[in-house]
Design a protein around this motif. Structure first.
Motif, short mmCIF file in Angstrom:
data_model
loop_
_atom_site.label_atom_id
_atom_site.label_comp_id
_atom_site.label_asym_id
_atom_site.label_seq_id
_atom_site.Cartn_x
_atom_site.Cartn_y
_atom_site.Cartn_z
N ASP A 252 0.88 -1.17 0.00
CA ASP A 252 0.00 0.00 0.00
C ASP A 252 0.92 1.22 0.00
OD1 ASP A 252 -1.54 2.20 0.62
OD2 ASP A 252 -2.58 1.28 2.31
N ALA A 253 1.21 1.73 -1.19
CA ALA A 253 2.14 2.85 -1.32
C ALA A 253 1.45 4.18 -1.10
CB ALA A 253 2.82 2.82 -2.69
N TYR A 254 0.12 4.16 -0.98
CA TYR A 254 -0.58 5.41 -0.65
C TYR A 254 -0.29 5.77 0.81
CZ TYR A 254 -3.93 9.12 -0.18
OH TYR A 254 -4.48 10.36 0.05
N ASN A 286 -9.83 3.99 1.16
CA ASN A 286 -10.47 5.22 1.63
C ASN A 286 -11.36 5.80 0.53
OD1 ASN A 286 -11.11 7.92 2.46
ND2 ASN A 286 -9.43 7.79 3.95
N PRO A 287 -12.66 5.44 0.53
CA PRO A 287 -13.55 5.86 -0.56
C PRO A 287 -13.58 7.37 -0.80
CG PRO A 287 -14.64 4.25 0.84
CD PRO A 287 -13.36 4.61 1.52
N GLU A 288 -13.54 8.15 0.29
CA GLU A 288 -13.63 9.60 0.15
C GLU A 288 -12.42 10.17 -0.60
OE1 GLU A 288 -14.07 13.37 3.10
OE2 GLU A 288 -15.04 11.51 3.77
N ILE A 289 -11.23 9.66 -0.25
CA ILE A 289 -10.01 10.12 -0.94
C ILE A 289 -10.05 9.66 -2.39
CG2 ILE A 289 -7.49 9.87 -1.06
CD1 ILE A 289 -7.51 9.65 2.02
N ILE A 293 -9.37 12.13 -5.61
CA ILE A 293 -7.98 12.18 -6.07
C ILE A 293 -7.94 12.23 -7.61
CG2 ILE A 293 -7.46 9.69 -6.30
CD1 ILE A 293 -4.87 10.41 -4.60
N ASN A 294 -6.93 12.90 -8.15
CA ASN A 294 -6.82 12.95 -9.62
C ASN A 294 -5.48 12.40 -10.08
OD1 ASN A 294 -4.81 15.06 -9.59
ND2 ASN A 294 -6.45 16.55 -9.23
N ASP A 296 -2.91 13.73 -11.67
CA ASP A 296 -1.70 14.51 -11.36
C ASP A 296 -1.22 14.25 -9.93
OD1 ASP A 296 -1.65 15.60 -13.87
OD2 ASP A 296 -2.73 17.43 -13.32
N GLU A 297 -2.17 14.13 -9.01
CA GLU A 297 -1.80 13.85 -7.61
C GLU A 297 -1.17 12.47 -7.49
OE1 GLU A 297 -4.99 16.04 -4.76
OE2 GLU A 297 -5.87 14.76 -6.30
N LEU A 298 -1.68 11.51 -8.24
CA LEU A 298 -1.13 10.15 -8.20
C LEU A 298 0.28 10.11 -8.79
CD1 LEU A 298 -4.31 8.10 -9.17
CD2 LEU A 298 -3.14 8.07 -6.96
N ILE A 299 0.52 10.89 -9.84
CA ILE A 299 1.87 10.97 -10.42
C ILE A 299 2.85 11.54 -9.39
CG2 ILE A 299 3.28 12.15 -12.16
CD1 ILE A 299 0.76 11.92 -14.04
#
Length: 357
Positions: A252-254, A286-289, A293-294, A296-299
């Motif tokens: 889980d790298a998040y 985390n359903p809300e996140i 999340i988009n 660009d944020e994941l990159i």
């Protein structure tokens, strides 16, 4: 270890989806994971697809009694079953094409999606296809004997669990290879409970014992032309699966990307030998996140995760070349629309990173 450059920044899924319609679930697999299709566990469609229950068919010692499940090693039936089981196991380990392997299939009753998955493999002829089993530590710490004692503390039960899961993995490998001989199976060992190893919950269980459980399964997987992966969505001592010889570690790298940098001394030789890091960046826990999340944020999250390792002196190219993209965990607890969002974000993140690197 197998140096599979075709997996560089490729996307894979973790086992579960929330769909109650098989066709919709498989359409999503086909849409997002053409390079590495997988068979989803559909617990809402079929309670037998729970990751613990799913792999118990034909395990000697497993008994049902008035809705209670337990392991029993004292009955006459156990001694009869286990004798045949060990004969079958030795035969199958020597030859994966042995007819005895069919006895240890994951039946349609325990996986509605598997036959549809094989059709996709046959049709698309992908370089890789993903299957999964529950991890031996997670299973052995969940199942109990009739006195309520955890199976992990019983050497005989541990051996039966490892051998059963090995046969379930080999059956999947055989089925995938039959669907398309050139597809390389990737078998994920789902080990959420391994994050509890070393805590007061499992006093007396050494990491050497658990490493050997994993190694026995990994060796059988790799000896039959497949890749062995481990998924743990909590904090994990990653030296353990690395020592067991897995080809892919999936975290889980998040939430826990930084925790990997503790193991830099083990990671360098692991990556140099072709070991892969599957970064679970899309936050399915985390359903809300997930909803907000988009891409660009994941990159940025990926770049940050890589930086934790480059800051410890690991070469960036070595990391990138051996990186895979996944969700942080299964999507079975999400709504169907959020699960679809997670799968599409995983695919899109993979595509974006491939262009970038």
């Amino acid at each position: 270890m197998n140096s599979n450059s075709e997996l560089k920044l490729e996307c894979m899924a973790i086992g579960s989806l929330p769909h109650e319609n098989l066709e919709d679930a498989m359409a999503l697999v086909r849409e997002c994971f053409t390079k590495v299709p997988f068979w989803p566990q559909l617990v809402k469609l079929n309670k037998n697809e729970d990751m613990i229950v799913q792999f118990l068919e034909k395990m000697p010692s497993f008994f049902h009694d008035n809705d209670k499940c337990y392991l029993e090693t004292e009955s006459d039936r156990f001694f009869e079953d286990v004798e045949q089981f060990f004969i079958d196991y030795e035969e199958i380990i020597l030859d994966i094409h042995s007819k005895s392997l069919d006895r240890y299939a994951v039946s349609k009753n325990n996986s509605y999606a598997f036959p549809s998955f094989l059709k996709i493999v046959k049709e698309l002829k992908p370089k890789f296809a993903k299957g999964q089993i529950v991890g031996p530590f997670t299973l052995a710490t969940t199942l109990v004997d009739k006195y309520g004692k955890c199976a992990i503390y019983d050497e005989t039960l541990r051996e039966i669990i490892v051998k059963t899961l090995t046969l379930k993995a080999l059956w999947q490998i055989n089925q995938i290879k039959t669907a398309n001989i050139s597809t390389i199976p990737v078998i994920f060992i789902d080990e959420p409970s391994i994050s509890q190893l070393g805590t007061s919950a499992f006093v007396g269980i050494s990491s050497d014992v658990v490493m050997q459980l994993l190694k026995d399964i990994c060796d059988a997987i790799k000896n039959n032309g497949a890749l062995a992966a481990i998924h743990c969505c909590g904090k994990c001592d990653w030296r353990l699966p690395i020592d067991a010889g897995v080809n892919i570690i999936n975290l889980d790298a998040y939430d826990f990307a930084q925790s990997l940098s503790i193991y830099v001394d083990d990671l360098v030789p692991y990556l140099e030998n072709g070991g892969k890091i599957a970064w679970g960046l899309v936050p399915t826990l985390n359903p809300e996140i997930l909803e907000n999340i988009n891409l660009d944020e994941l990159i940025l999250l990926f770049e940050k995760a890589v930086k934790y390792l480059t800051n410890k002196g690991i070469d960036e190219k070595l990391i990138i070349d051996n990186s895979i993209i996944t969700p942080s965990c299964g999507a079975g607890a999400l709504t169907v629309s959020l699960a679809k969002r997670a799968m599409m974000l995983t695919r899109d993140l993979s595509e974006s990173l491939k262009e970038r690197y």
